[in-house]
Design an enzyme around this catalytic site. Structure first.
Site, PDB file in Angstrom:
ATOM      1  N   TRP A   1      28.728 -41.314 -17.123  1.00 32.70           N
ATOM      2  CA  TRP A   1      29.343 -41.740 -18.382  1.00 32.70           C
ATOM      3  C   TRP A   1      30.092 -40.551 -18.965  1.00 32.70           C
ATOM      4  O   TRP A   1      29.910 -39.404 -18.553  1.00 32.70           O
ATOM      5  CB  TRP A   1      28.312 -42.284 -19.367  1.00 32.70           C
ATOM      6  CG  TRP A   1      27.116 -41.397 -19.579  1.00 32.70           C
ATOM      7  CD1 TRP A   1      27.026 -40.310 -20.386  1.00 32.70           C
ATOM      8  CD2 TRP A   1      25.833 -41.538 -18.954  1.00 32.70           C
ATOM      9  NE1 TRP A   1      25.765 -39.752 -20.324  1.00 32.70           N
ATOM     10  CE2 TRP A   1      25.012 -40.505 -19.448  1.00 32.70           C
ATOM     11  CE3 TRP A   1      25.301 -42.443 -18.035  1.00 32.70           C
ATOM     12  CZ2 TRP A   1      23.693 -40.340 -19.045  1.00 32.70           C
ATOM     13  CZ3 TRP A   1      23.983 -42.281 -17.642  1.00 32.70           C
ATOM     14  CH2 TRP A   1      23.193 -41.243 -18.140  1.00 32.70           C
TER      15      TRP A   1
ATOM     16  N   GLU B   1      35.758 -34.897 -22.886  1.00 28.85           N
ATOM     17  CA  GLU B   1      36.658 -35.276 -21.803  1.00 28.85           C
ATOM     18  C   GLU B   1      37.780 -36.169 -22.320  1.00 28.85           C
ATOM     19  O   GLU B   1      38.918 -36.097 -21.849  1.00 28.85           O
ATOM     20  CB  GLU B   1      35.886 -36.007 -20.706  1.00 28.85           C
ATOM     21  CG  GLU B   1      34.860 -35.151 -19.992  1.00 28.85           C
ATOM     22  CD  GLU B   1      34.063 -35.957 -18.990  1.00 28.85           C
ATOM     23  OE1 GLU B   1      34.340 -35.831 -17.783  1.00 28.85           O
ATOM     24  OE2 GLU B   1      33.179 -36.728 -19.407  1.00 28.85           O
TER      25      GLU B   1
ATOM     26  N   ARG C   1      24.300 -33.367 -14.306  1.00 28.77           N
ATOM     27  CA  ARG C   1      23.520 -33.610 -13.086  1.00 28.77           C
ATOM     28  C   ARG C   1      22.028 -33.832 -13.311  1.00 28.77           C
ATOM     29  O   ARG C   1      21.292 -34.070 -12.354  1.00 28.77           O
ATOM     30  CB  ARG C   1      23.731 -32.446 -12.122  1.00 28.77           C
ATOM     31  CG  ARG C   1      25.089 -32.449 -11.461  1.00 28.77           C
ATOM     32  CD  ARG C   1      25.293 -31.218 -10.610  1.00 28.77           C
ATOM     33  NE  ARG C   1      25.824 -30.097 -11.364  1.00 28.77           N
ATOM     34  CZ  ARG C   1      25.885 -28.858 -10.894  1.00 28.77           C
ATOM     35  NH1 ARG C   1      25.402 -28.566  -9.699  1.00 28.77           N
ATOM     36  NH2 ARG C   1      26.416 -27.894 -11.632  1.00 28.77           N
TER      37      ARG C   1
ATOM     38  N   CYS D   1      30.145 -30.496 -12.314  1.00 32.76           N
ATOM     39  CA  CYS D   1      29.574 -31.543 -13.164  1.00 32.76           C
ATOM     40  C   CYS D   1      28.455 -30.993 -14.039  1.00 32.76           C
ATOM     41  O   CYS D   1      27.486 -30.419 -13.539  1.00 32.76           O
ATOM     42  CB  CYS D   1      29.040 -32.680 -12.300  1.00 32.76           C
ATOM     43  SG  CYS D   1      28.250 -33.973 -13.264  1.00 32.76           S
TER      44      CYS D   1
END
Length: 414
Positions: free
Chosen positions: A278, A283, A107, A104
């Site tokens: 979000w 992506e 973070r 991720c």
């Protein structure tokens, strides 16, 4: 999902003649007999060691007496093979799991994660309803809230619920006789399995038909639940300079809730713990809509832009992909829905990295996930190496959950 990972219209109302639903939102599955799951073998020594490591971490960051809590947890593990986290431990564990997740990029906001403690929820219908509530609350009028809903843990006495769906909202993929796919090709096998189980899609299959949520428990077996319109918020995609782009009829859902990863905290496993941040624009634009094994929209956009596609050296793919990503960012922001771009989020990740280093902690990161799929070398996360050793607490995937999320088989408790 970058855990940083309006509404273009509600889903159409159920048509007359669709399957009767025994309760609101439920789609009747084909009959199955749920078989008792075998009791998992528990290594109490390993559980105790993991629990002690976690409690040491918890108390190092939340100073307070630890001896009495350690003693109580040891007794509980000796008696039951597991233990029950306090509410404070659960919140801390979930947030640190996000902090430790090497895949991720978003973070920086790990401390803002809102934790919904739903560990006493036991039935498939209750799990589904709370998932729908999660989507509503996390959407927050477009100002997306990072959130996790933690359902019952795995225990020696009772298996935990499973959510089959990779995310709470996924779009169907319909295989056609000529080999074409209408919708999302990633979920063509999953969609076929749900059709076999009794799901009825809209009368005319479309590219963005929301699949039902699939929940399995040892008592209820496999159940499918139609998502209510109030839980599905979508953004219609348009381009700031290309008027024809809106005619493509593209859209994407606003809240990316990963739903089939396990949350592991101190030796306790929570297989159903859907969580979201979000979206980062790439992506959706570079992966979901751009990948050749997903919606594969780059050639069509290039053609509509009038680009020379006769030779790769014209970089038509790159030019079309940039405009697709511009459309995603423009549309979400115009609709008031939280989203971030890959340049901004890359800088924010390095801020997070520096903060972790100042706190004396290592920050695991998987380079192949942290570097964005668009203009990677133009982002600061590209030009360095990272610690790659996994840390706990964390979110993890397992082969069975991955297979169920793509193929709809095998049942966990079949």
């Amino acid at each position: 999902m970058s855990v940083v990972r309006i509404w273009a219209g509600r889903r159409r109302a159920p048509r007359a003649g669709r399957l009767a639903a025994p309760s609101p939102g439920r789609v009747r599955a084909r009959p199955e007999v749920s078989k008792p799951a075998p009791e998992p073998a528990i290594d109490t020594g390993a559980v105790q060691a993991a629990a002690e490591e976690f409690l040491q971490l918890f108390h190092s960051e939340n100073p307070g007496p630890i001896e009495a809590r350690l003693a109580a947890v040891r007794r509980e593990i000796d008696l039951t093979g597991t233990y029950w986290h306090t509410a404070e431990e659960l919140v801390f564990g979930a947030r640190v799991a996000w902090r430790n997740n090497a895949r991720c990029i978003g973070r920086l906001y790990w401390q803002s994660l809102q934790v919904r403690d739903l560990r006493t929820v036991s039935t498939a219908g209750e799990v589904a309803e709370h998932c729908f509530d999660h989507l509503r609350v996390a959407h927050n009028g477009g100002k997306i809230r990072p959130m996790i809903s933690v359902f019952a843990p795995e225990t020696p006495a009772r298996p935990a619920p499973r959510i089959w769906s990779e995310q709470l909202i996924r779009y169907a993929g319909y295989e056609q006789p000529d080999g074409r796919i209408i919708g999302d090709p990633r979920y063509r096998t999953f969609t076929t399995e749900l059709l076999h189980r009794g799901w009825r899609p809209p009368g005319s299959p479309g590219d963005f038909d929301v699949l039902p949520l699939v929940v399995e428990t040892v008592d209820d077996g496999v159940r499918m639940f139609e998502l209510p319109g109030s839980a599905v918020h979508e953004v219609s995609l348009a381009h700031p300079e290309l008027p024809w782009f809106a005619d493509l009829g593209l859209r994407w859902h606003a809240v990316p809730v990963i739903s089939n990863n396990r949350l592991i905290i101190g030796g306790v496993s929570y297989p159903a713990a859907p969580f979201n941040g979000w979206y980062m624009g790439t992506e959706i634009g570079a992966r979901n809509l751009g990948d050749t094994d997903r919606y594969a929209l780059v050639p069509e956009i290039a053609e509509r832009m009038g680009l020379d596609t006769s030779n790769e050296t014209t970089l038509w793919r790159d030019r079309a992909l940039v405009e697709l990503n511009r459309a995603v960012l423009h549309s979400f922001r115009s609709s008031g829905v939280s989203i971030t771009d890959h340049h901004t989020e890359s800088r924010r990740f390095l801020i997070h990295l520096e903060r972790e280093e100042r706190a004396g902690r290592t920050c695991p990161a998987d380079w192949t996930w942290i570097v964005p799929p668009l203009s990677g070398s133009q982002t600061p996360v590209f030009h360095r190496y990272y610690d790659s050793e996994d840390q706990l607490p964390n979110f993890v995937t397992d082969p069975d959950a991955t297979h169920r999320g793509l193929h709809g088989t095998p049942p966990a408790f079949g």
